[in-house]
Design a protein around this motif. Structure first.
Motif, short mmCIF file in Angstrom:
data_model
loop_
_atom_site.label_atom_id
_atom_site.label_comp_id
_atom_site.label_asym_id
_atom_site.label_seq_id
_atom_site.Cartn_x
_atom_site.Cartn_y
_atom_site.Cartn_z
N PRO A 503 0.87 -1.03 -0.28
CA PRO A 503 0.07 0.11 0.02
C PRO A 503 0.79 1.23 -0.04
CG PRO A 503 -0.02 -1.01 2.29
CD PRO A 503 0.65 -2.18 1.30
N GLU A 504 0.24 2.34 -0.61
CA GLU A 504 0.98 3.59 -0.48
C GLU A 504 -0.06 4.83 0.00
OE1 GLU A 504 2.04 4.08 -4.57
OE2 GLU A 504 3.73 2.78 -4.65
N GLY A 505 0.55 5.88 0.23
CA GLY A 505 -0.32 6.94 0.62
C GLY A 505 -1.10 6.84 1.96
N PHE A 506 -0.56 6.20 2.73
CA PHE A 506 -1.19 5.71 4.21
C PHE A 506 -0.26 6.15 5.32
CE2 PHE A 506 1.70 2.25 3.60
CZ PHE A 506 2.19 1.76 5.03
N THR A 507 -0.82 6.50 6.61
CA THR A 507 -0.37 6.76 7.76
C THR A 507 -0.66 5.92 8.60
OG1 THR A 507 -2.15 8.25 8.49
CG2 THR A 507 -0.60 9.32 7.26
N ILE A 508 0.41 5.71 9.82
CA ILE A 508 0.16 4.66 10.85
C ILE A 508 -0.49 5.46 12.11
CG2 ILE A 508 1.13 3.48 12.29
CD1 ILE A 508 1.19 1.97 9.82
N SER A 509 -1.57 4.97 12.44
CA SER A 509 -2.42 5.54 13.57
C SER A 509 -2.03 5.01 14.97
CB SER A 509 -3.98 5.55 13.48
OG SER A 509 -4.24 6.15 12.21
N VAL A 510 -1.49 5.77 15.88
CA VAL A 510 -0.87 5.06 17.25
C VAL A 510 -2.10 5.73 18.16
CG1 VAL A 510 0.50 5.34 18.93
CG2 VAL A 510 1.62 5.00 16.70
N LYS A 511 -2.69 4.92 18.68
CA LYS A 511 -3.80 5.11 19.58
C LYS A 511 -3.48 5.23 21.25
CE LYS A 511 -5.56 0.51 19.70
NZ LYS A 511 -7.01 -0.48 19.65
N GLU A 512 -2.38 4.43 21.39
CA GLU A 512 -1.96 4.51 22.88
C GLU A 512 -0.69 3.92 22.96
OE1 GLU A 512 -4.30 2.00 25.78
OE2 GLU A 512 -5.66 1.58 24.18
N LEU A 513 -0.02 4.08 24.10
CA LEU A 513 1.31 3.63 24.63
C LEU A 513 1.24 2.87 25.82
CD1 LEU A 513 3.50 6.61 23.50
CD2 LEU A 513 3.03 4.78 22.05
N HIS A 514 2.23 1.65 26.05
CA HIS A 514 2.30 0.99 27.00
C HIS A 514 3.68 0.83 27.66
CE1 HIS A 514 -1.98 0.21 27.85
NE2 HIS A 514 -2.15 -0.35 26.72
N PRO A 515 4.14 1.21 28.80
CA PRO A 515 5.42 0.94 29.28
C PRO A 515 5.65 -0.46 29.61
CG PRO A 515 4.16 1.93 31.06
CD PRO A 515 3.24 1.97 29.95
N SER A 516 6.45 -1.12 28.93
CA SER A 516 7.03 -2.64 29.52
C SER A 516 8.53 -2.58 29.82
CB SER A 516 6.77 -3.50 28.10
OG SER A 516 5.67 -3.90 27.86
N VAL A 517 8.36 -1.77 30.95
CA VAL A 517 9.91 -1.27 31.42
C VAL A 517 10.68 -2.47 31.99
CG1 VAL A 517 11.11 -0.01 33.19
CG2 VAL A 517 8.92 0.92 32.26
N GLY A 518 10.15 -3.66 32.23
CA GLY A 518 10.63 -4.77 32.80
C GLY A 518 11.32 -5.47 31.35
N ALA A 519 10.52 -5.52 30.24
CA ALA A 519 10.99 -6.26 29.04
C ALA A 519 12.17 -5.25 28.51
CB ALA A 519 9.58 -6.35 28.23
N GLY A 520 11.80 -3.89 28.78
CA GLY A 520 12.93 -3.03 28.24
C GLY A 520 12.48 -2.37 26.89
#
Length: 556
Positions: A503-520
């Motif tokens: 596909p072309e001409g698309f954007t990625i939509s980021v809806k939320e973030l989660h910290p996995s600090v232990g995993a790094g």
């Protein structure tokens, strides 16, 4: 041709002690789990630390389709073929999750005459690693709710408990639940939810930890939620990292099995690649590299998900680099990327194939961007026509890409000898260093933008108002230097599963973030990706059964 389970049940397996002896392991290096499985010592990697490391080969693929790609089959077949060339090869795979096994995707043990065995045990409960992770995860949930119930010394805000319970089966009804109902003696009511076990941060931690001490330190860093004044609360503050490590003390030990041709295979860990980082454990890969001349391992789904995370996350955690990459493609899947419906795949269609190869082209560019040599493995299916195969091979050669036709499904290692020879050549050819997609000192926003544009081919990234706030929060908490783990649909380069091909001409939509600090790492959720999948209308479990004599049926 016989089914996978029929082939597996007829296999002549060697007792696991013979497989261990082939690797020159001492009795202190392993412990038996029955006749054909073993746990490797958690001290083995330290004992082997002075040995030179073998070549690491990463197997990835195009974006998966319902037509099938056979990445695990190629991984197993390639390992068998390398041994047929008198190379000391070991396979390093992930453990299958019961969710896909009972659902729709299938297991992760390969197929046909390129399988790891005992297949039925590997695809079911195996040595109990995933159950141990489920138990540790849910024990932490119980500890959190008990802490709140018993006075809440840490001032945890029940509305901001981020830690979810898990189950290793697809169950959409558990995505959002309420716990603590029934009065004061039954806890404090709050909203909760379930993930599938392989999406648990504990699974990711187990697969990225280098030893038991590192495991405990990572568990201690898990952020379970936030206080009323929005400060993070960790497992270390709760004081349960020791108990969680205790529950995982056997699960951190890699599992030794074999293939149908008795090639040693180390199977350990199984994080989802569309949600987590999608690779087997660092410990398993590094042990395999100390025991063999060549290690054939894999990452989940396509190069946009599994390979990117293997290279940007796992290699950083394990401090190693792959020497070559195998990109698996099939005529069937490429035709689907070119617009053909699954029911029409048996018909020759060069026009659709010509469109579908653009998906393969993007994944080739991705691996080139990491500065790694690669070969295209064309996984042959019976319905592939000579015209289609010739078209794909000619196309690869015109792109200047090495290509090999592999038939390891029906022929085992013998069907992958040409591929194995090319892989050996590529491993000797590698000269440059691995080039990451982003630097760790980039901002989180920059990291996400680079993954979206370089790896997916997106025009840019759209952040929701929630994720914008979370970006600022992650930076203020000191998490900004961590790698990013993108949670995205596996079916498309975009975050829309219906957009196949390139596909072309698309954007990625980021809806939320989660910290996995232990995993790094920081998880960025895109599109409509779910951390708890659902079952299809007719789950694969409908075909499964066991006879009175204990013979398994319908397991692939």
């Amino acid at each position: 041709m016989k089914s996978d389970i029929e082939i597996a049940l007829e296999a002549e397996m060697k007792p696991i002690r013979e497989v261990a002896a082939h690797l020159n392991l001492t009795e202190n290096d392993w412990e038996p789990y029955g006749h054909y499985k073993a746990k490797l010592s958690d001290h083995l990697l330290k004992r082997l630390s002075d040995r030179p490391s073998g070549k690491v080969i990463l197997t990835t693929s195009i974006n998966p389709t319902p037509a099938g790609e056979g990445k695990s089959t190629i991984t197993v077949g390639l390992g068998q073929a390398l041994n047929q060339l008198d190379k000391k090869a070991i396979i390093a795979l992930r453990e299958p999750s019961l969710g896909p096994t009972m659902g729709i995707k299938g297991g992760a043990a390969g197929g046909g005459y390129s399988q790891v065995v005992p297949m039925e045990e590997i695809n079911l409960h195996f040595t109990g690693d995933i159950h141990a992770i489920t138990t540790a995860n849910n024990a932490l949930s119980a500890f959190i709710d008990n802490h709140i119930h018993q006075g809440n010394e840490l001032n945890i805000d029940p509305r901001r408990v981020e830690w979810k319970r898990v189950l290793d089966i697809n169950d959409r009804a558990l995505r959002q639940v309420v716990v603590g109902l029934g009065g004061p003696v039954r806890g404090v009511p709050r909203e909760d939810g379930f993930k599938i076990t392989v999406a648990s941060e504990i699974m990711a931690i187990l697969c990225l930890a280098n030893d038991l001490e590192d495991l405990k330190n990572r568990l201690a860093k898990i952020v379970v939620g936030y206080t009323y004044d929005r400060q993070p609360v960790s497992v270390e503050q709760l004081g349960y990292e020791g108990a969680l490590t205790l529950l995982l003390k056997d699960a951190i030990k890699p599992n030794l099995v074999q293939t149908l041709e008795n090639t040693p295979a180390i199977i350990h860990g199984g994080p989802f690649a569309n949600i987590a980082h999608g690779c087997n454990s660092v410990v398993a890969t590094k042990i395999a590299s100390k025991l063999g001349e060549y290690v054939v391992t894999e990452s989940g789904f396509g190069a946009d998900l599994g390979a990117e995370k293997f290279l940007d996350i796992k290699t950083r955690a394990g401090e190693f680099e792959p020497d070559a990459v195998v990109i698996v493609a099939t005529i069937r899947a490429l035709k689907m990327h070119g617009g053909v419906e699954k029911k029409e795949l048996e018909k020759e269609n060069l026009e659709a194939l010509a469109k579908g190869v653009e998906n393969l082209k993007k994944h080739m560019e991705t691996i080139e961007g990491f500065n790694l040599p690669f070969v295209i493995a064309v996984n042959r299916f019976p319905a592939d026509t000579e015209a289609e195969l010739n078209f794909l091979i000619d196309w690869c050669e015109k792109q200047g890409a090495p290509v090999s036709l592999a038939d390891v499904f029906t022929k085992g290692g013998a069907g992958g000898l040409e591929l194995a020879e090319e892989v050996v050549r590529l491993c000797e050819k590698k000269t440059g260093r691995l080039q990451y997609t982003y630097e760790l000192n980039d901002t989180l926003e920059q990291k996400i933008h680079k993954i979206a544009t370089k790896i997916y081919g997106a025009d840019g990234v759209e952040f929701s108002s929630k994720s914008r706030k979370q970006l600022k929060q992650m930076d203020s908490l000191g998490f900004g230097s961590l790698p990013v783990c993108m949670a995205k649909t596996q079916y498309s380069l975009s975050d829309d599963p219906t957009k196949l091909g390139r596909p072309e001409g698309f954007t990625i939509s980021v809806k939320e973030l989660h910290p996995s600090v232990g995993a790094g790492f920081i998880v960025a959720l895109t599109g409509d990706v779910m951390t708890m999948p659902g079952l299809p209308k007719k789950p694969a479990a409908l075909q499964m059964d066991v006879t009175e004599s204990g013979v398994i049926k319908g397991l692939f």
